[in-house]
Scaffold this motif. Sequence first.
Motif, mmCIF file in Angstrom:
data_model
loop_
_atom_site.group_PDB
_atom_site.id
_atom_site.type_symbol
_atom_site.label_atom_id
_atom_site.label_comp_id
_atom_site.label_asym_id
_atom_site.label_seq_id
_atom_site.Cartn_x
_atom_site.Cartn_y
_atom_site.Cartn_z
ATOM 1 N N GLU A 31 -91.732 48.782 -0.905
ATOM 2 C CA GLU A 31 -92.799 47.803 -0.708
ATOM 3 C C GLU A 31 -94.165 48.452 -0.832
ATOM 4 O OE1 GLU A 31 -92.005 45.971 3.035
ATOM 5 O OE2 GLU A 31 -90.578 44.553 2.179
ATOM 6 N N LEU A 32 -94.220 49.757 -0.506
ATOM 7 C CA LEU A 32 -95.484 50.476 -0.657
ATOM 8 C C LEU A 32 -95.913 50.527 -2.111
ATOM 9 C CD1 LEU A 32 -97.662 52.086 0.845
ATOM 10 C CD2 LEU A 32 -96.284 54.139 0.477
ATOM 11 N N MET A 33 -94.947 50.739 -3.023
ATOM 12 C CA MET A 33 -95.266 50.755 -4.449
ATOM 13 C C MET A 33 -95.693 49.369 -4.917
ATOM 14 S SD MET A 33 -95.710 52.262 -7.292
ATOM 15 C CE MET A 33 -94.905 53.868 -7.362
ATOM 16 N N GLU A 34 -95.063 48.323 -4.367
ATOM 17 C CA GLU A 34 -95.479 46.969 -4.747
ATOM 18 C C GLU A 34 -96.900 46.693 -4.281
ATOM 19 O OE1 GLU A 34 -94.015 42.382 -4.085
ATOM 20 O OE2 GLU A 34 -92.599 43.941 -4.690
ATOM 21 N N LYS A 35 -97.239 47.165 -3.090
ATOM 22 C CA LYS A 35 -98.611 47.005 -2.596
ATOM 23 C C LYS A 35 -99.585 47.734 -3.516
ATOM 24 C CE LYS A 35 -101.913 46.099 0.385
ATOM 25 N NZ LYS A 35 -101.877 46.649 1.741
ATOM 26 N N ARG A 36 -99.222 48.941 -3.915
ATOM 27 C CA ARG A 36 -100.076 49.687 -4.831
ATOM 28 C C ARG A 36 -100.199 48.963 -6.175
ATOM 29 N NH1 ARG A 36 -99.379 52.575 -9.363
ATOM 30 N NH2 ARG A 36 -101.093 53.989 -9.855
ATOM 31 N N LEU A 37 -99.080 48.418 -6.663
ATOM 32 C CA LEU A 37 -99.087 47.716 -7.941
ATOM 33 C C LEU A 37 -100.047 46.536 -7.919
ATOM 34 C CD1 LEU A 37 -97.981 47.203 -10.756
ATOM 35 C CD2 LEU A 37 -96.005 46.093 -9.718
ATOM 36 N N VAL A 38 -99.997 45.741 -6.856
ATOM 37 C CA VAL A 38 -100.929 44.623 -6.722
ATOM 38 C C VAL A 38 -102.364 45.139 -6.711
ATOM 39 C CG1 VAL A 38 -101.722 42.770 -5.202
ATOM 40 C CG2 VAL A 38 -99.276 43.138 -5.532
ATOM 41 N N GLY A 39 -102.589 46.237 -5.993
ATOM 42 C CA GLY A 39 -103.935 46.793 -5.897
ATOM 43 C C GLY A 39 -104.464 47.309 -7.217
ATOM 44 N N ARG A 73 -101.657 40.357 -21.333
ATOM 45 C CA ARG A 73 -100.584 41.090 -20.661
ATOM 46 C C ARG A 73 -100.144 42.295 -21.487
ATOM 47 N NH1 ARG A 73 -95.099 38.007 -19.012
ATOM 48 N NH2 ARG A 73 -95.001 37.777 -21.277
ATOM 49 N N ASN A 74 -100.113 42.155 -22.813
ATOM 50 C CA ASN A 74 -99.683 43.266 -23.661
ATOM 51 C C ASN A 74 -100.633 44.456 -23.580
ATOM 52 O OD1 ASN A 74 -97.315 42.116 -24.567
ATOM 53 N ND2 ASN A 74 -98.242 41.203 -26.390
ATOM 54 N N TYR A 75 -101.919 44.197 -23.343
ATOM 55 C CA TYR A 75 -102.862 45.302 -23.195
ATOM 56 C C TYR A 75 -102.532 46.129 -21.962
ATOM 57 C CZ TYR A 75 -105.818 42.931 -26.667
ATOM 58 O OH TYR A 75 -106.309 42.347 -27.801
ATOM 59 N N LEU A 76 -102.130 45.446 -20.892
ATOM 60 C CA LEU A 76 -101.741 46.160 -19.680
ATOM 61 C C LEU A 76 -100.469 46.957 -19.905
ATOM 62 C CD1 LEU A 76 -102.472 43.377 -17.035
ATOM 63 C CD2 LEU A 76 -103.731 45.514 -17.339
ATOM 64 N N ARG A 77 -99.559 46.410 -20.709
ATOM 65 C CA ARG A 77 -98.331 47.154 -21.005
ATOM 66 C C ARG A 77 -98.633 48.484 -21.695
ATOM 67 N NH1 ARG A 77 -95.640 42.435 -22.706
ATOM 68 N NH2 ARG A 77 -94.194 41.699 -21.134
ATOM 69 N N CYS A 78 -99.640 48.489 -22.530
ATOM 70 C CA CYS A 78 -100.000 49.727 -23.241
ATOM 71 C C CYS A 78 -100.506 50.803 -22.277
ATOM 72 C CB CYS A 78 -101.068 49.433 -24.291
ATOM 73 S SG CYS A 78 -100.499 48.378 -25.649
ATOM 74 N N LEU A 79 -100.903 50.398 -21.067
ATOM 75 C CA LEU A 79 -101.412 51.343 -20.074
ATOM 76 C C LEU A 79 -100.370 51.661 -19.004
ATOM 77 C CD1 LEU A 79 -104.917 49.712 -19.470
ATOM 78 C CD2 LEU A 79 -104.318 51.494 -21.118
ATOM 79 N N LEU A 131 -101.070 54.362 -16.004
ATOM 80 C CA LEU A 131 -101.347 53.830 -14.676
ATOM 81 C C LEU A 131 -100.155 53.967 -13.734
ATOM 82 C CD1 LEU A 131 -103.285 50.541 -15.589
ATOM 83 C CD2 LEU A 131 -104.236 52.714 -14.785
ATOM 84 N N ASN A 132 -99.088 54.570 -14.231
ATOM 85 C CA ASN A 132 -97.876 54.777 -13.437
ATOM 86 C C ASN A 132 -97.345 53.459 -12.883
ATOM 87 O OD1 ASN A 132 -95.789 56.312 -12.302
ATOM 88 N ND2 ASN A 132 -96.873 56.558 -10.353
ATOM 89 N N LEU A 133 -97.137 52.508 -13.795
ATOM 90 C CA LEU A 133 -96.623 51.201 -13.423
ATOM 91 C C LEU A 133 -95.126 51.140 -13.743
ATOM 92 C CD1 LEU A 133 -99.462 48.995 -14.965
ATOM 93 C CD2 LEU A 133 -99.275 49.824 -12.617
ATOM 94 N N PRO A 134 -94.331 50.428 -12.942
ATOM 95 C CA PRO A 134 -92.903 50.304 -13.215
ATOM 96 C C PRO A 134 -92.660 49.567 -14.526
ATOM 97 C CG PRO A 134 -93.567 48.832 -11.437
ATOM 98 C CD PRO A 134 -94.730 49.718 -11.706
ATOM 99 N N HIS A 135 -91.436 49.677 -15.029
ATOM 100 C CA HIS A 135 -91.124 49.143 -16.356
ATOM 101 C C HIS A 135 -91.375 47.641 -16.451
ATOM 102 C CE1 HIS A 135 -89.323 48.868 -20.297
ATOM 103 N NE2 HIS A 135 -88.413 48.007 -19.851
#
Length: 380
Positions: free
Chosen positions: A234-242, A258-264, A268-272
């Motif tokens: 849940e900590l990672m989900e909180k970080r993801l929202v932030g 949305r595709n622009y965010l996928r390229c990052l 940004l260390n975002l989950p798949h």
Amino acid sequence: MSSKTKFLASFTKFPLHNLQQYRTIAKVRLKWVKNRSLDHIIDVQTDLKAACLIKDAIIRSPTGYLTSKSLLDSQKLLGLTVPTMRFIRRYPSLFEEYPHPKYPSLACFKLTQLGKMMQEMEMRVFEECEGDIVERLCRVLMMTKNKMLPLQSLHPLKWDLGLPDDFDRSLIKKYPDHFRVGFQEGKSRSRVPHEFPKGLRCTKEGESMDGRVSKVALHFSVHEDSRGIDPDSELMEKRLVGVLHEFLGLTIYKKTKRNYLRCLREELNLPHKFTRIFTRYPGIFYLSLKCKTTTVALREGYRRGRLVDPHPLARHRDKLYYVMRTGLIYRNKAADMLTHLNNVVDNVEDNAGEEESDEEEIEAGNEYYDSEAEIGSDED
């Protein structure tokens, strides 16, 4: 505790018992509904962005014009839902069509007198906002794992972040203490020093609503190293929202594709499958399917169909869009148009502010539009 309601711990490296006060955010499965005002804004800005991209391409061209042949395959690149030639001919106040000097059957397009004047005004806006633009880019780079981003990931975001068309040649070179361009694994990357520029704050406090949950303070530090956090926690989900909240807040219109965010995602260390977070928090984020793409926006950035705090560049673009819509009336009367442009646009904005939102009320309940079915797959 209900299986449908979970609480997220405050994202901080300090133990919770050392904090004097903290709040949590409740996750509620909510219905996704359309917001006609935001959809309309995205629809309008698709044309505005395409016109600006064409304008910038004309300016970059050594001949000062583009041929119809060079524009034929640009529809997808421009994000248009109509052929490029049909689009560019809709706006004779901005683009002037004439035969090629050597090949009369080949159509060419250049900026009108009014288009050139609007470009000069835009350059002045960029100069006046240069400090803000530098800080905006610094913030984005500081959010990444290694404080760097591939330039090919930044270029599609120029419009959203308010970067000048030639930022990689002019802006980055002008601020060598802030940025440098290097090559890593064959990819050109833009870097930022590990220390913030003077006055740049490392944390942000925002407010958000999640359906029927009351407003709460969302505390996070998007610049902390997150590689040690359990990706399923849940900590990672909180970080993801932030992180997503922070990034969208740095854009001019509080939105991006949305595709622009996928390229990052890697930087940004975002989950798949991170984009599913948008439908889990519909009180914070809004997903639009307008113009054959998926756009994500921050709800708090808009009120009654307009930006809450419009950036000077956004105000200038509003004026440019008004010029586009005037058609032939002022094509040869640029000076007359500019004399009253500010008043006209201000009146249009005031009227827009009086419109009520066409969005239905978001209610918690058992009915829920799944992100895969209604909003599109995470792989599209």
